[in-house]
Design an enzyme around this catalytic site. Structure first.
Site, PDB file in Angstrom:
ATOM      1  N   LEU A 182      23.235  42.493  12.792  1.00 17.29           N
ATOM      2  CA  LEU A 182      24.381  41.445  12.669  1.00 17.29           C
ATOM      3  C   LEU A 182      23.533  40.348  11.928  1.00 17.29           C
ATOM      4  O   LEU A 182      23.428  39.065  12.308  1.00 17.29           O
ATOM      5  CB  LEU A 182      24.632  40.665  13.997  1.00 17.29           C
ATOM      6  CG  LEU A 182      25.233  41.986  15.118  1.00 17.29           C
ATOM      7  CD1 LEU A 182      25.483  41.375  16.702  1.00 17.29           C
ATOM      8  CD2 LEU A 182      26.588  42.530  14.598  1.00 17.29           C
ATOM      9  N   HIS A 183      23.299  40.733  10.683  1.00 17.38           N
ATOM     10  CA  HIS A 183      22.611  39.645   9.800  1.00 17.38           C
ATOM     11  C   HIS A 183      22.990  38.458   9.995  1.00 17.38           C
ATOM     12  O   HIS A 183      22.175  37.453  10.109  1.00 17.38           O
ATOM     13  CB  HIS A 183      22.660  39.955   8.422  1.00 17.38           C
ATOM     14  CG  HIS A 183      22.171  41.432   8.045  1.00 17.38           C
ATOM     15  ND1 HIS A 183      20.666  41.788   8.167  1.00 17.38           N
ATOM     16  CD2 HIS A 183      22.897  42.523   7.691  1.00 17.38           C
ATOM     17  CE1 HIS A 183      20.634  43.052   7.750  1.00 17.38           C
ATOM     18  NE2 HIS A 183      21.868  43.544   7.553  1.00 17.38           N
ATOM     19  N   ASP A 184      24.227  37.989   9.385  1.00 18.51           N
ATOM     20  CA  ASP A 184      24.678  36.505   9.506  1.00 18.51           C
ATOM     21  C   ASP A 184      24.743  35.717  10.528  1.00 18.51           C
ATOM     22  O   ASP A 184      24.468  34.653  10.756  1.00 18.51           O
ATOM     23  CB  ASP A 184      25.841  36.485   8.568  1.00 18.51           C
ATOM     24  CG  ASP A 184      25.923  37.116   7.216  1.00 18.51           C
ATOM     25  OD1 ASP A 184      26.916  37.656   6.753  1.00 18.51           O
ATOM     26  OD2 ASP A 184      24.990  37.074   6.599  1.00 18.51           O
TER      27      ASP A 184
END
Ligand code: RIB
Ligand code: CA
Length: 314
Positions: A238-240
């Site tokens: 869930l990078h962002d």
């Protein structure tokens, strides 16, 4: 405790959506002054339509503007294979009725920053084109920005080239303007974002949830993870979300100071966030706090709690 004024610059994008949801659920800590879109995961037109669809679905009114339709120098690069043709595949959103406040995201950012009584935190979760242009066209805004909490870069290996992460690689020239700005940066690079990943069971739980926001999120994430599965990966970062989570729960992260230089050459390292570790000798003062670890259990607990809070909205 005083709320933190934030401006979120994004390219929704499934993980951008998850970051926006986390921010929306934490408006007791974050004063969301506005959101801007930038060409990245998909074209500017598509990511802007996506944010309008999301706001319409949630029934929220967040001041929003669209920004740059292409990087400063590089040709546009999109991530359709990951986020789908629309850039937000996986859920049948209503047609957007939400209206943008402006179609000039750079002036919109300048106005929100200069009008703000207190200092502002920028939260870029896509290519840094809008922020690079903002600092070039309106350098006076820099003194009102206390922090940039961005998703991008990596110390060791990339995800778009062996050496460069997508957001930085998409617009290295803009990233250089940002990292050379002198403004304190917290970098959520791939080292930490790959730890902040959701698993199949958690996605299944969301899909079978009663809450519409949780169910929508599970559906988007299921679509997003299909790409990762197709590559034989069982880790769906869930990078962002990390760039927002750091502002809400900094205590669940560990990191260290680096001097980060952006490689804008045309060679194999183009778009690399080159880190001066200063181990042998300190070449330059550090400009970036790079997150390297997080407590995944606490991270996901906070993320799922946010979705449940928003379930009450829809
Ligand atoms: O490398 C991950 C980044 O690229 C994330 O911001 C994702 O949304 C894509 O833009
Ligand atoms: Ca993004």
């Amino acid at each position: 405790m005083e709320k933190r004024n934030v401006l979120i610059d994004c390219d929704p994008g499934v993980d951008d959506v998850m970051a926006l949801l986390l921010a929306l659920a934490n408006q007791d800590k974050l004063n969301i002054l506005g959101v801007t879109t930038v060409s990245g995961n998909q074209t500017l037109a598509k990511v802007t339509k996506n944010i309008r669809k999301l706001w319409t679905f949630l029934g929220v009114e967040i001041p929003t503007a669209c920004g740059a339709s292409r990087p400063i120098i590089k040709e546009p690069l999109h991530g359709g294979e990951i986020h789908g043709e629309s850039g937000m595949d996986g859920w049948d959103f209503p047609e957007p009725v939400f209206q943008l406040e402006s179609d000039n995201g750079i002036v919109f950012l300048k106005d929100k920053i200069m009008e703000s009584k207190g200092k502002v935190t920028l939260v870029p979760t896509g290519p840094l084109t809008n922020i690079g242009l903002l600092f070039s066209v309106f350098p006076e805004t820099k003194e009102k920005i206390e922090l940039i909490s961005l998703m991008g870069g990596s110390i060791f290996s990339g995800n778009r080239t062996p050496f460069a992460e997508f957001n930085i690689y998409s617009d290295p020239e803009a990233a250089k303007i940002v990292f050379d700005s002198g403004i304190p940066i917290v970098m959520s690079g791939l080292e930490v974002t790959n730890q902040a990943s959701i698993d199949d069971k958690e996605i299944e739980d969301l899909l079978t949830s009663e809450g519409m926001v949780s169910k929508m999120s599970g559906s988007l994430l299921n679509s997003y993870t299909n790409f990762h599965r197709s590559k034989g990966l069982d880790n769906y970062p869930l990078h962002d979300v990390v760039s927002v989570m750091y502002l809400i729960r900094p205590e669940i992260f560990k990191g260290r100071d680096y001097r980060i230089e952006i490689d804008t050459s045309k060679g194999v390292y183009r778009g690399r966030t080159a880190a001066d570790t200063g181990e042998l000798m300190k070449h330059n003062p550090s400009n970036t706090f790079v997150l390297m670890d997080t407590d995944r259990e606490e991270f996901m607990k906070t993320f799922f709690h946010a979705l449940k809070e928003l379930d009450k909205l829809v």
